[in-house]
Scaffold this motif. Sequence first.
Motif, PDB file in Angstrom:
ATOM      1  N   PRO A  10       0.799  -1.233   0.000  1.00 30.88           N
ATOM      2  CA  PRO A  10       0.000   0.000   0.000  1.00 30.88           C
ATOM      3  C   PRO A  10       0.828   1.277   0.000  1.00 30.88           C
ATOM      4  N   SER A  11       2.103   1.187   0.353  1.00 35.98           N
ATOM      5  CA  SER A  11       2.952   2.386   0.342  1.00 35.98           C
ATOM      6  C   SER A  11       3.167   2.912  -1.080  1.00 35.98           C
ATOM      7  N   ALA A  12       2.877   2.116  -2.096  1.00 35.11           N
ATOM      8  CA  ALA A  12       3.039   2.540  -3.491  1.00 35.11           C
ATOM      9  C   ALA A  12       1.887   3.421  -3.963  1.00 35.11           C
ATOM     10  N   ALA A  13       0.817   3.528  -3.182  1.00 37.77           N
ATOM     11  CA  ALA A  13      -0.376   4.266  -3.613  1.00 37.77           C
ATOM     12  C   ALA A  13      -0.083   5.724  -3.960  1.00 37.77           C
ATOM     13  N   ASP A  14       0.746   6.396  -3.185  1.00 31.00           N
ATOM     14  CA  ASP A  14       1.037   7.805  -3.469  1.00 31.00           C
ATOM     15  C   ASP A  14       1.748   7.975  -4.802  1.00 31.00           C
ATOM     16  N   THR A  15       2.700   7.101  -5.081  1.00 26.69           N
ATOM     17  CA  THR A  15       3.425   7.185  -6.352  1.00 26.69           C
ATOM     18  C   THR A  15       2.498   6.921  -7.523  1.00 26.69           C
ATOM     19  N   VAL A  16       1.699   5.867  -7.436  1.00 26.78           N
ATOM     20  CA  VAL A  16       0.771   5.533  -8.521  1.00 26.78           C
ATOM     21  C   VAL A  16      -0.242   6.661  -8.708  1.00 26.78           C
ATOM     22  N   ALA A  17      -0.774   7.177  -7.636  1.00 30.31           N
ATOM     23  CA  ALA A  17      -1.735   8.279  -7.727  1.00 30.31           C
ATOM     24  C   ALA A  17      -1.103   9.500  -8.403  1.00 30.31           C
ATOM     25  N   GLN A  18       0.141   9.789  -8.070  1.00 30.60           N
ATOM     26  CA  GLN A  18       0.817  10.928  -8.704  1.00 30.60           C
ATOM     27  C   GLN A  18       1.003  10.684 -10.190  1.00 30.60           C
ATOM     28  N   TRP A  19       1.416   9.461 -10.569  1.00 31.35           N
ATOM     29  CA  TRP A  19       1.543   9.127 -11.995  1.00 31.35           C
ATOM     30  C   TRP A  19       0.212   9.339 -12.713  1.00 31.35           C
ATOM     31  N   TYR A  20      -0.863   8.771 -12.171  1.00 30.43           N
ATOM     32  CA  TYR A  20      -2.177   8.844 -12.809  1.00 30.43           C
ATOM     33  C   TYR A  20      -2.669  10.288 -12.895  1.00 30.43           C
ATOM     34  N   TYR A  21      -2.502  11.026 -11.816  1.00 30.46           N
ATOM     35  CA  TYR A  21      -2.935  12.418 -11.808  1.00 30.46           C
ATOM     36  C   TYR A  21      -2.182  13.224 -12.870  1.00 30.46           C
ATOM     37  N   ASP A  22      -0.856  13.096 -12.888  1.00 32.19           N
ATOM     38  CA  ASP A  22      -0.052  13.843 -13.857  1.00 32.19           C
ATOM     39  C   ASP A  22      -0.388  13.458 -15.288  1.00 32.19           C
ATOM     40  N   GLN A  23      -0.618  12.174 -15.542  1.00 33.33           N
ATOM     41  CA  GLN A  23      -0.868  11.684 -16.896  1.00 33.33           C
ATOM     42  C   GLN A  23      -2.267  12.034 -17.408  1.00 33.33           C
ATOM     43  N   SER A  32      -9.290  15.984  -8.837  1.00 32.74           N
ATOM     44  CA  SER A  32      -8.238  16.475  -7.958  1.00 32.74           C
ATOM     45  C   SER A  32      -7.275  15.336  -7.638  1.00 32.74           C
ATOM     46  N   PHE A  33      -6.098  15.700  -7.145  1.00 32.95           N
ATOM     47  CA  PHE A  33      -5.148  14.673  -6.734  1.00 32.95           C
ATOM     48  C   PHE A  33      -5.757  13.831  -5.617  1.00 32.95           C
ATOM     49  N   GLN A  34      -6.446  14.465  -4.697  1.00 33.32           N
ATOM     50  CA  GLN A  34      -7.046  13.728  -3.581  1.00 33.32           C
ATOM     51  C   GLN A  34      -8.041  12.689  -4.083  1.00 33.32           C
ATOM     52  N   PHE A  35      -8.844  13.039  -5.074  1.00 28.98           N
ATOM     53  CA  PHE A  35      -9.798  12.086  -5.651  1.00 28.98           C
ATOM     54  C   PHE A  35      -9.058  10.892  -6.252  1.00 28.98           C
ATOM     55  N   VAL A  36      -8.007  11.183  -7.026  1.00 30.20           N
ATOM     56  CA  VAL A  36      -7.217  10.114  -7.653  1.00 30.20           C
ATOM     57  C   VAL A  36      -6.576   9.244  -6.582  1.00 30.20           C
ATOM     58  N   ARG A  37      -6.036   9.871  -5.557  1.00 32.68           N
ATOM     59  CA  ARG A  37      -5.380   9.132  -4.462  1.00 32.68           C
ATOM     60  C   ARG A  37      -6.371   8.190  -3.773  1.00 32.68           C
ATOM     61  N   VAL A  85      -2.900   1.692 -17.399  1.00 39.19           N
ATOM     62  CA  VAL A  85      -1.591   1.106 -17.727  1.00 39.19           C
ATOM     63  C   VAL A  85      -0.595   2.263 -17.832  1.00 39.19           C
ATOM     64  N   TYR A  86       0.340   2.288 -16.896  1.00 35.99           N
ATOM     65  CA  TYR A  86       1.286   3.388 -16.829  1.00 35.99           C
ATOM     66  C   TYR A  86       2.682   2.847 -16.542  1.00 35.99           C
ATOM     67  N   VAL A  87       3.653   3.370 -17.282  1.00 35.57           N
ATOM     68  CA  VAL A  87       5.065   3.023 -17.064  1.00 35.57           C
ATOM     69  C   VAL A  87       5.821   4.333 -16.883  1.00 35.57           C
ATOM     70  N   ARG A  88       6.611   4.415 -15.822  1.00 40.55           N
ATOM     71  CA  ARG A  88       7.369   5.649 -15.591  1.00 40.55           C
ATOM     72  C   ARG A  88       8.267   5.915 -16.802  1.00 40.55           C
ATOM     73  N   GLU A  89       8.519   7.162 -17.055  1.00 40.79           N
ATOM     74  CA  GLU A  89       9.205   7.589 -18.272  1.00 40.79           C
ATOM     75  C   GLU A  89      10.530   6.877 -18.508  1.00 40.79           C
ATOM     76  N   GLN A  90      11.365   6.758 -17.483  1.00 39.67           N
ATOM     77  CA  GLN A  90      12.693   6.178 -17.673  1.00 39.67           C
ATOM     78  C   GLN A  90      12.665   4.664 -17.886  1.00 39.67           C
ATOM     79  N   SER A  91      11.500   4.036 -17.752  1.00 39.24           N
ATOM     80  CA  SER A  91      11.402   2.582 -17.951  1.00 39.24           C
ATOM     81  C   SER A  91      10.630   2.217 -19.220  1.00 39.24           C
TER      82      SER A  91
END
Length: 155
Positions: A10-23, A32-37, A85-91
């Motif tokens: 569950p600690s990955a939720a913030d990172t995934v939420a940030q990816w989804y929100y930004d994308q 909002s970010f809070q909704f996505v989170r 489906v999201y992959v961080r840019e450097q990967s």
Amino acid sequence: MEFCLLADDPSAADTVAQWYYDQWCRASGRHSFQFVRENVSSATCRLGAPMIVLAKQKGELVGAAELKIREMEMFPEYEFWLGGVYVREQSRGQGVASALVKEVLRQARRAGIVMLYLQTEDLSGGLYTQFGFRHLEQVDSKGVLVSVMVAETGV
């Protein structure tokens, strides 16, 4: 590459939420970010949906994908969806997205899900066609033209 579920990390939720929100949400202002989170944090089923599958390389989070329920309001009859489906840019370009799609399909089969739907802005179907997804129709989804696709999971 290894996979785990958000339910198990569950600690990955913030990172995934940030990816989804930004994308998908920051520029459009749709959510909002809070909704996505909150949405991401609730995808913690271990069998069935909603579920988020995480991809890691050498223990580092590199991507995520979702097994969702009724993603598009205009299609209430389509129950289970592959999304996020999201992959961080450097990967990117290393097969992470394909591996995530395979893993979500495996998870869907494991849960007894027969049909899986998705929406993609790539009107050709992109990478999803290689996994048996076929085009159903093109629709306007919140101001964006998307292809709605379906695949049988092989259950």
